[in-house]
Write a protein that holds these residues in place. Structure first.
Motif, PDB file in Angstrom:
ATOM      1  N   PRO A  77       0.804  -1.227   0.000  1.00  0.00           N
ATOM      2  CA  PRO A  77       0.000   0.000   0.000  1.00  0.00           C
ATOM      3  C   PRO A  77       0.833   1.271   0.000  1.00  0.00           C
ATOM      4  O   PRO A  77       0.318   2.345  -0.298  1.00  0.00           O
ATOM      5  CB  PRO A  77      -0.822  -0.114   1.295  1.00  0.00           C
ATOM      6  CG  PRO A  77      -0.025  -1.019   2.169  1.00  0.00           C
ATOM      7  CD  PRO A  77       0.661  -1.979   1.258  1.00  0.00           C
ATOM      8  N   GLN A  78       2.108   1.161   0.326  1.00  0.00           N
ATOM      9  CA  GLN A  78       2.949   2.341   0.484  1.00  0.00           C
ATOM     10  C   GLN A  78       3.704   2.664  -0.801  1.00  0.00           C
ATOM     11  O   GLN A  78       4.493   1.862  -1.292  1.00  0.00           O
ATOM     12  CB  GLN A  78       3.950   2.127   1.626  1.00  0.00           C
ATOM     13  CG  GLN A  78       3.317   1.799   2.965  1.00  0.00           C
ATOM     14  CD  GLN A  78       2.606   2.991   3.577  1.00  0.00           C
ATOM     15  OE1 GLN A  78       2.605   4.083   3.019  1.00  0.00           O
ATOM     16  NE2 GLN A  78       2.004   2.806   4.738  1.00  0.00           N
ATOM     17  N   VAL A  79       3.465   3.846  -1.340  1.00  0.00           N
ATOM     18  CA  VAL A  79       4.195   4.288  -2.528  1.00  0.00           C
ATOM     19  C   VAL A  79       5.696   4.320  -2.243  1.00  0.00           C
ATOM     20  O   VAL A  79       6.516   3.929  -3.082  1.00  0.00           O
ATOM     21  CB  VAL A  79       3.705   5.677  -2.976  1.00  0.00           C
ATOM     22  CG1 VAL A  79       4.544   6.198  -4.140  1.00  0.00           C
ATOM     23  CG2 VAL A  79       2.233   5.624  -3.375  1.00  0.00           C
ATOM     24  N   SER A  80       6.076   4.790  -1.059  1.00  0.00           N
ATOM     25  CA  SER A  80       7.500   4.884  -0.727  1.00  0.00           C
ATOM     26  C   SER A  80       8.160   3.512  -0.683  1.00  0.00           C
ATOM     27  O   SER A  80       9.338   3.371  -1.021  1.00  0.00           O
ATOM     28  CB  SER A  80       7.686   5.592   0.618  1.00  0.00           C
ATOM     29  OG  SER A  80       7.056   4.884   1.659  1.00  0.00           O
ATOM     30  N   GLN A  81       7.405   2.488  -0.268  1.00  0.00           N
ATOM     31  CA  GLN A  81       7.950   1.130  -0.241  1.00  0.00           C
ATOM     32  C   GLN A  81       8.247   0.665  -1.674  1.00  0.00           C
ATOM     33  O   GLN A  81       9.277   0.034  -1.934  1.00  0.00           O
ATOM     34  CB  GLN A  81       6.954   0.186   0.424  1.00  0.00           C
ATOM     35  CG  GLN A  81       7.480  -1.219   0.660  1.00  0.00           C
ATOM     36  CD  GLN A  81       8.468  -1.303   1.795  1.00  0.00           C
ATOM     37  OE1 GLN A  81       8.511  -0.433   2.653  1.00  0.00           O
ATOM     38  NE2 GLN A  81       9.291  -2.336   1.792  1.00  0.00           N
ATOM     39  N   LEU A  82       7.361   0.993  -2.602  1.00  0.00           N
ATOM     40  CA  LEU A  82       7.601   0.628  -3.993  1.00  0.00           C
ATOM     41  C   LEU A  82       8.793   1.407  -4.552  1.00  0.00           C
ATOM     42  O   LEU A  82       9.590   0.867  -5.332  1.00  0.00           O
ATOM     43  CB  LEU A  82       6.346   0.904  -4.819  1.00  0.00           C
ATOM     44  CG  LEU A  82       6.258   0.197  -6.173  1.00  0.00           C
ATOM     45  CD1 LEU A  82       6.151  -1.308  -5.986  1.00  0.00           C
ATOM     46  CD2 LEU A  82       5.080   0.711  -6.984  1.00  0.00           C
TER      47      LEU A  82
END
Length: 629
Positions: A77-82
């Motif tokens: 769900p996290q853009v930063s994780q991607l």
């Protein structure tokens, strides 16, 4: 899936910490016949590498018949994780696909136009001569054929039912602890001027005027579907649309799908979903239609998308409760616990409680917390700090009080519109500034000297004014309510200690947090319970704003505007915490991209389509609302 391949699929040259044992346990859990494995892995476990190993065990085309699912999805769900996955050389074989709005058209004269507003979306019968080179369609084609396709959870859910991103053998969901809440957020229908392009052309009824508000909402939704279809059909008569008309057409189509989903689900006697509706100001005012326990929605958008699932997070606190919330059968789900490798003495909790921060006690307690922050700034004169303010109202009051004390030159912060930009500015400075944050308890990597101490201002309970929260509490779901708060606390505690040789202090300022710890003991991971058991009261300097101003600053005046701190210089690493056994982590100013549990994501849709234009979740998710704003 071949579980025996999990360990051999590990992408790094060697294991660290508990990774090898974790992969053995995950392998055994799948080998025992479990369809879903929950992996409770704390900060520093290398969850992305574990995820890659699990995905590597997916069936291949060579091993299966054409009708069987192959390959894997990685989603978060996290853009930063991607973004972190995209930057990790060890994960280069994960092909990332994002929503259309993240790519620009390459046609001459359109290079500043997002693909979702390009001529191919605006002109009837447009034949794009460079579609084969279009960055979006190229990435999509590659991802659809790559062994591991990576995307945000929003995009993954949008592509349910897609002919391009079909069912795969293995689905890995990183940061999966909030899966139920994310599903509720994506399935929420917000009807207001910004989301309904024809708002001025419809009469919005008072849903509480007579009868059941949900029944009235269903009738209104039926009517609105017809109005939206007529407006969309009128646009479709045009041979060419302006960009804003294309946006209106797409939103109308999206809205039609949302409303039909709600009506059909509500009228389905077999659906487990409970719907609630909010309309605070009566006739003509916005309406929010929200699902509870959206197991049916998750079945369509997630569980029907794979054969085997691995869900990773540090804060899946209660297996049975988690399974109930997402529609899983606990008998087919295994939980694997990964031990923490960070020394507990490097991640201490300190009891500096100043009173309760509930609404009725806030005015009394908040001045004391402001004075506490001053004392902590004096204790950490050369170290950057973070204050989790929980709400913009608390942030504003702390800002005002600290500025009145002459400390505006050591304070940084953000508002709803500039959170990422201000965060990156603060991270980039080498001055010992204190960042006042709102909703940044997750997906924030403050390793090394980026941050050495943080304060939890308020127990992060969900907003009881939200109809979903209120409904669950009416049903007596207090354990769920407390677990949600504990989960956020544990996530917050992991922001400032990111490696075994890293260290950072976490200060507990709200006495309600102590009660939360008391009532949630049985839900705590062992490594966090150890932190709580070691919690102590620190020795703090006396209240002295001048001493808190940082070396070389003039704390008595000359404050710069909020968000542009200028005083203080970063000298040698402070040892004021009294610990001499720790070693300093390395300084890092790497951007982590979007932050926060909700507000750091961009808007997202949720229906069966592979042409969604957004990557993240809705920043105005009702469960992210906080009191006093």
């Amino acid at each position: 899936m071949d579980p025996s391949r999990i360990i051999d699929s590990f992408p790094a040259p060697s294991f660290r910490g508990n990774q090898e044992q974790a992969l053995r346990d995950i392998r055994d859990a799948f080998a025992d016949g479990n369809d879903v494995v929950l992996v409770r892995a704390p900060t520093g476990s290398g969850k992305s590498l574990l995820a890659r190993s699990i995905a590597g065990a997916a069936a291949t085309v060579e091993e299966t018949s054409p009708a069987e699912a192959t390959d894997a999805y990685y989603t978060t769900p996290q853009v930063s994780q991607l973004d972190d996955v995209a930057e990790d050389a060890l994960l280069s074989d994960l092909k990332i696909i994002r929503g259309k709005s993240n790519y620009n058209c390459i046609i001459r004269g359109e290079k500043d136009t997002p693909v979702d507003r390009a001529p191919c979306t605006r002109k009837r019968g447009f034949d794009c001569s460079v579609r084969h080179r279009c960055p979006y369609f190229s990435d999509r084609a590659i991802a659809s054929n790559r062994q591991i396709a990576a995307m945000t959870l929003a995009y993954f859910m949008q592509t349910a039912g897609s002919d391009v991103f079909r069912k795969r053998d293995v689905v890995v969901i990183d940061e999966a602890h909030g899966l139920a809440e994310w599903a509720e957020m994506y399935a929420t229908i917000d009807l207001k001027p910004r989301t309904v392009p024809i708002w001025d052309d419809i009469g919005v009824p008072d849903l509480s005027d007579a009868g059941d508000p949900i029944e009235r909402a269903v009738r209104f939704a039926d009517t609105l579907v017809g109005v939206c279809k007529r407006a969309k059909d009128e646009l479709l008569t045009k041979s060419e649309l302006l960009p804003e008309e294309a946006a209106k057409r797409d939103r109308l189509q999206e809205l039609i799908g949302e409303l039909k989903w709600f009506v059909d689900d509500y009228r389905d006697p077999q659906s487990p979903t409970t719907w609630v509706v909010d309309q605070h100001d009566g006739e003509g005012s916005p309406i929010a239609i929200k699902p509870l326990d959206p197991a049916k929605y998750l079945k369509h958008t997630v569980w029907d998308r794979g054969n085997k699932f691995a869900l990773l997070s540090a804060t899946i606190l209660n297996k049975a409760a988690f399974c109930r919330s997402v529609g899983l059968d606990p008998s087919k789900v295994a939980l694997v616990d990964v031990g923490h490798t960070f020394p507990v003495e490097n991640r201490p909790l300190y009891n500096v409680t100043q009173g309760k921060m509930t609404y009725e006690h806030r005015d009394e307690t908040l001045p004391n917390i402001a004075r506490l922050v001053v004392r902590l700034m004096a204790k950490h004169p050369d170290e950057k700090g973070l204050v989790h303010c929980h709400s913009y109202a608390i942030q504003a009051e702390l800002r005002r009080r600290l500025a009145e004390m002459g400390l505006g030159n050591r304070i940084h912060g953000h508002d709803r519109n500039n959170r990422n930009a201000e965060l990156e500015t603060w991270k980039a400075t080498d001055r010992p500034e204190v960042f006042l944050s709102v909703k940044m308890e997750e997906a924030l990597d403050l390793k090394g000297d980026l941050c050495r101490w943080q304060v939890l201002c308020k127990a992060p309970y969900l907003n009881t004014n939200d109809s979903r929260v209120a409904r669950r509490l009416e049903d007596g779901q207090w354990a769920w309510y407390r677990r949600a708060a504990l989960r956020t606390v544990i996530q917050a505690c992991g922001r400032v200690v990111r490696a075994p040789d890293d260290y950072g202090d976490t200060y507990i300022a709200d006495s309600s947090l102590l009660q939360l710890f008391e009532k949630t003991r049985t839900d705590m991971p062992g490594w966090f319970e150890e932190q709580v058991d070691r919690m102590s009261k620190p020795d703090l300097p006396e209240f002295d704003p001048v001493a808190a101003g940082g070396r070389g600053s003039n704390a008595s005046g000359g404050d710069t505007p909020f968000g542009s701190g200028s005083a203080g210089r970063s000298g040698s690493q402070s040892q004021s915490s009294g610990r001499s056994t720790r070693t300093s982590g390395t300084t890092a100013n790497r951007s982590t991209g979007s932050t926060g549990s909700s507000g750091g994501q961009t808007g997202g849709s949720n229906r069966s389509s592979d042409n969604g234009s957004n990557d993240g979740g809705r920043g105005d998710h009702p469960l992210s609302d906080v009191w006093g704003e």
